[in-house]
Design a protein around this motif. Structure first.
Motif, short mmCIF file in Angstrom:
data_model
loop_
_atom_site.label_atom_id
_atom_site.label_comp_id
_atom_site.label_asym_id
_atom_site.label_seq_id
_atom_site.Cartn_x
_atom_site.Cartn_y
_atom_site.Cartn_z
N LEU A 79 0.59 -1.18 0.09
CA LEU A 79 -0.04 0.13 -0.32
C LEU A 79 0.81 1.24 0.09
O LEU A 79 0.33 2.44 -0.43
CB LEU A 79 -1.02 0.11 1.20
CG LEU A 79 -2.02 -1.08 1.38
CD1 LEU A 79 -2.86 -1.04 2.49
CD2 LEU A 79 -2.86 -1.04 0.13
N GLY A 80 1.98 1.11 0.36
CA GLY A 80 2.76 2.33 0.63
C GLY A 80 2.76 3.06 1.92
O GLY A 80 3.12 4.24 2.23
N GLN A 81 2.18 2.38 2.77
CA GLN A 81 1.62 2.93 4.05
C GLN A 81 2.43 2.26 5.26
O GLN A 81 2.38 1.00 5.45
CB GLN A 81 0.21 2.84 4.51
CG GLN A 81 -0.19 3.20 6.01
CD GLN A 81 -0.19 4.55 6.36
OE1 GLN A 81 -0.63 5.42 5.88
NE2 GLN A 81 0.59 4.79 7.34
N PRO A 82 3.58 2.94 5.87
CA PRO A 82 4.19 2.19 6.88
C PRO A 82 3.16 1.95 8.00
O PRO A 82 2.28 2.52 8.41
CB PRO A 82 5.20 3.33 7.45
CG PRO A 82 5.55 4.11 6.08
CD PRO A 82 3.87 4.22 5.36
N ILE A 83 3.46 0.85 8.78
CA ILE A 83 2.52 0.26 9.97
C ILE A 83 3.36 -0.17 11.19
O ILE A 83 4.93 -0.65 10.65
CB ILE A 83 1.76 -0.94 9.48
CG1 ILE A 83 1.24 -0.45 8.23
CG2 ILE A 83 0.95 -1.39 10.45
CD1 ILE A 83 0.88 -1.38 7.10
N HIS A 84 3.02 -0.04 12.07
CA HIS A 84 3.71 -0.61 13.19
C HIS A 84 2.94 -1.65 14.13
O HIS A 84 1.81 -1.16 14.48
CB HIS A 84 4.49 0.50 14.13
CG HIS A 84 5.66 0.27 15.14
ND1 HIS A 84 6.72 -0.27 14.74
CD2 HIS A 84 5.41 -0.05 16.39
CE1 HIS A 84 7.40 -0.52 16.10
NE2 HIS A 84 6.80 -0.43 16.92
N ALA A 85 3.76 -2.36 14.81
CA ALA A 85 3.12 -3.30 15.49
C ALA A 85 3.62 -3.44 16.98
O ALA A 85 4.91 -3.63 17.13
CB ALA A 85 3.02 -4.87 14.93
N GLU A 158 -0.58 -0.22 14.47
CA GLU A 158 -0.94 1.22 14.37
C GLU A 158 -0.42 1.52 13.08
O GLU A 158 0.45 1.12 12.26
CB GLU A 158 0.16 1.95 15.26
CG GLU A 158 0.30 3.41 14.94
CD GLU A 158 1.65 3.64 14.94
OE1 GLU A 158 2.04 4.30 13.95
OE2 GLU A 158 2.72 3.76 15.83
N ALA A 159 -1.34 2.58 12.22
CA ALA A 159 -0.92 3.08 11.09
C ALA A 159 -1.34 4.70 11.34
O ALA A 159 -2.52 4.95 11.62
CB ALA A 159 -1.86 2.53 9.99
N ALA A 160 -0.46 5.37 10.92
CA ALA A 160 -0.69 6.97 11.10
C ALA A 160 -0.18 7.66 9.87
O ALA A 160 0.32 7.20 8.84
CB ALA A 160 0.08 7.53 12.52
N ARG A 183 9.17 6.71 3.07
CA ARG A 183 8.07 6.71 2.61
C ARG A 183 7.35 8.17 3.10
O ARG A 183 6.75 9.01 2.36
CB ARG A 183 7.14 5.39 2.95
CG ARG A 183 7.49 4.43 1.79
CD ARG A 183 6.90 3.09 2.62
NE ARG A 183 7.11 2.12 1.53
CZ ARG A 183 8.39 1.43 1.48
NH1 ARG A 183 9.65 2.02 2.30
NH2 ARG A 183 8.39 0.42 0.48
N PHE A 184 7.18 8.41 4.42
CA PHE A 184 6.72 9.57 5.07
C PHE A 184 7.13 11.00 4.55
O PHE A 184 6.58 11.86 4.26
CB PHE A 184 6.70 9.63 6.55
CG PHE A 184 5.74 8.62 7.18
CD1 PHE A 184 4.31 8.65 6.85
CD2 PHE A 184 6.04 7.54 8.03
CE1 PHE A 184 3.44 8.00 7.44
CE2 PHE A 184 5.23 6.66 8.46
CZ PHE A 184 3.80 6.99 8.34
N VAL A 188 2.57 10.24 1.91
CA VAL A 188 1.97 9.01 2.14
C VAL A 188 0.45 9.56 1.92
O VAL A 188 -0.18 10.59 2.55
CB VAL A 188 1.99 8.49 3.34
CG1 VAL A 188 1.19 7.13 3.59
CG2 VAL A 188 3.69 7.92 3.43
N ASP A 189 -0.34 8.80 1.29
CA ASP A 189 -1.88 9.18 1.23
C ASP A 189 -2.63 9.21 2.58
O ASP A 189 -2.51 8.16 3.28
CB ASP A 189 -2.62 8.11 0.44
CG ASP A 189 -4.22 8.40 -0.03
OD1 ASP A 189 -4.64 9.39 0.76
OD2 ASP A 189 -4.47 7.79 -0.83
#
Length: 205
Positions: A79-85, A158-160, A183-184, A188-189
């Motif tokens: 997606l191009g969206q960084p995510i953290h767990a 988490e995605a922000a 990416r950020f 990012v969209d």
């Protein structure tokens, strides 16, 4: 097909509480304008990822680690969206997004202890009052204290959406050109966070 074409359920009452308290925005631009979280319980974090996912991550230049980390990396590439767990058991409500205070430090996931700068935007949680513990550098890298391990059973995803200038400055200041920061800082969209956490949850399930 578009992997972001997902039906995203409405936010539920009693979800994991998040507060944005950015009192020193750069150029008047608040450092975080969207922050989505989703809890997935009963995850076998030590499990190996499916062979197809591990293969695609490897072909994209990323090393498979464990199920939770691999799924977040896969969706970031998709997606191009960084995510953290986060390990839910290691995080105390509420999460507070704020700027660093004088003297604060953070040991990032690369096991380096970093002295934080007042311009750094942080993800914090609240074991001893709101925003009392630093969890990570927003949009750049998480901290070691709340990372997912082989004993994790419940995961907070988490995605922000973070301000590009804030992330770029932090990444350069700490010499951390992470996949998320790359990416950020390019943009990012802002509509992606809710979709990304849903996609991660569906893959984990």
């Amino acid at each position: 097909r578009d992997p972001a074409a997902l039906a995203v359920p409405a936010a539920v009452a009693g979800g994991f509480t998040v507060q944005v308290a950015d009192e020193s925005p750069i150029h008047g631009q608040v450092g975080c304008d969207r922050f989505a979280t989703l809890v997935v319980r009963g995850v076998n974090a030590a499990a190996q990822s499916p062979a197809w996912m591990a293969r695609r991550l490897t072909e994209a230049g990323m090393r498979p680690i464990n199920l939770a980390v691999d799924v977040t990396n896969y969706v970031m590439l998709e997606l191009g969206q960084p995510i953290h767990a986060y390990d839910l058991a290691k995080v105390a409500e509420p999460i507070v997004v704020r700027r660093a205070q004088a003297g604060e430090q953070l040991t990032t996931l690369d096991d380096v202890e970093r002295k934080l700068h007042p311009e750094d935007l942080l993800i914090t949680d609240s074991p001893d009052g709101a925003g009392s513990r630093v969890l990570g550098l927003a949009g750049v890298m998480g901290g070691a204290s709340s990372e997912v391990s082989d004993t994790t059973t419940d995961v907070l995803i988490e995605a922000a959406h973070f301000d590009a200038v804030t992330v770029a400055r932090t990444a350069r200041r700490h010499k951390l050109p992470s996949e998320a920061a790359k990416r950020f800082e390019r943009g990012v969209d802002p509509a992606l966070p809710e979709v990304a956490v849903q996609r991660v949850a569906e893959l984990l399930v």
